[in-house]
Enzyme design. Structure first.
Site, PDB file in Angstrom:
ATOM      1  N   ASP A  64       0.830  -1.209   0.000  1.00 20.70           N
ATOM      2  CA  ASP A  64       0.000   0.000   0.000  1.00 20.70           C
ATOM      3  C   ASP A  64       0.861   1.253   0.000  1.00 20.70           C
ATOM      4  O   ASP A  64       1.899   1.300   0.654  1.00 20.70           O
ATOM      5  CB  ASP A  64      -0.901   0.032   1.236  1.00 20.70           C
ATOM      6  CG  ASP A  64      -2.019  -1.000   1.190  1.00 20.70           C
ATOM      7  OD1 ASP A  64      -2.098  -1.760   0.209  1.00 20.70           O
ATOM      8  OD2 ASP A  64      -2.803  -1.046   2.144  1.00 20.70           O
ATOM      9  N   ARG A 115      -7.907  -5.374  -5.669  1.00 18.02           N
ATOM     10  CA  ARG A 115      -6.994  -4.237  -5.497  1.00 18.02           C
ATOM     11  C   ARG A 115      -5.646  -4.483  -6.162  1.00 18.02           C
ATOM     12  O   ARG A 115      -4.618  -4.631  -5.520  1.00 18.02           O
ATOM     13  CB  ARG A 115      -6.786  -3.896  -4.017  1.00 18.02           C
ATOM     14  CG  ARG A 115      -8.039  -3.452  -3.317  1.00 18.02           C
ATOM     15  CD  ARG A 115      -7.726  -2.999  -1.899  1.00 18.02           C
ATOM     16  NE  ARG A 115      -8.932  -2.513  -1.244  1.00 18.02           N
ATOM     17  CZ  ARG A 115      -8.963  -2.050  -0.020  1.00 18.02           C
ATOM     18  NH1 ARG A 115      -7.860  -1.982   0.693  1.00 18.02           N
ATOM     19  NH2 ARG A 115     -10.082  -1.638   0.504  1.00 18.02           N
TER      20      ARG A 115
END
Length: 168
Positions: A64, A115
């Site tokens: 991330d 994602r």
């Protein structure tokens, strides 16, 4: 506010779960934002098991970048058996991510949920990656994000490229 960071040749897996369980988290704060980060030749994995009571944070992000982190390259990584692979942008209100620039190339994503990345704002270049057995969605660009997506291979992938789960 760190710069010129390389994370290379690591194996990271089976973290404790929960919101603080990102395998790699590149994140800015009030003192500045990371810049010029290279995540290269790593293996990241967890489990596709859904844990009762864990909620949405079960097995959080593999890679991330949030809150202003920019100029990040993810290359030659193998990410497998993971639920939320990559998040660009902390939340729909994270305007610090407007300046985010990230590149994903020659990565292998297998047996993953979603994602790949989920991109809020910023710009990405996503090329020459292999996506296999993606359960929910692949590349998800939204909130004004711009992405150049080219020469990727999608096999057994649901919603390979999409813009979903947001009104913007």
């Amino acid at each position: 506010d760190s710069k010129n960071i390389i994370v290379q040749n690591m194996t990271i897996g089976l973290l404790q779960g929960g919101e603080s369980a990102d395998a790699i988290s590149i994140e800015g704060d009030s003192s500045g934002a990371p810049n010029k980060v290279w995540i290269d030749h790593n293996t990241i994995f967890s489990s596709l098991t859904h844990c009762p009571g864990a909620g949405d944070a079960s097995w959080d992000g593999a890679m991330d970048n949030k809150k202003g982190a920019t100029n990040i390259t993810y290359s030659y990584n193998y990410i497998h058996d993971h639920q939320k692979v990559a998040l660009n942008g902390y939340s729909d209100k994270d305007t610090a991510n407007d300046a985010m620039r990230a590149t994903y190339h020659h990565n292998r994503f297998e047996n993953v949920q979603a994602r790949l990345p989920l991109q809020r704002r910023g710009k990405t270049h996503i090329y020459n990656n292999y996506f296999n057995n993606v359960i929910t969605s692949g590349i998800n660009v939204r909130m004004g994000g711009v992405s150049l997506i080219e020469s990727n291979y999608f096999e057994n992938t649901k919603n390979p490229v999409t813009s979903r789960d947001s009104s913007a």
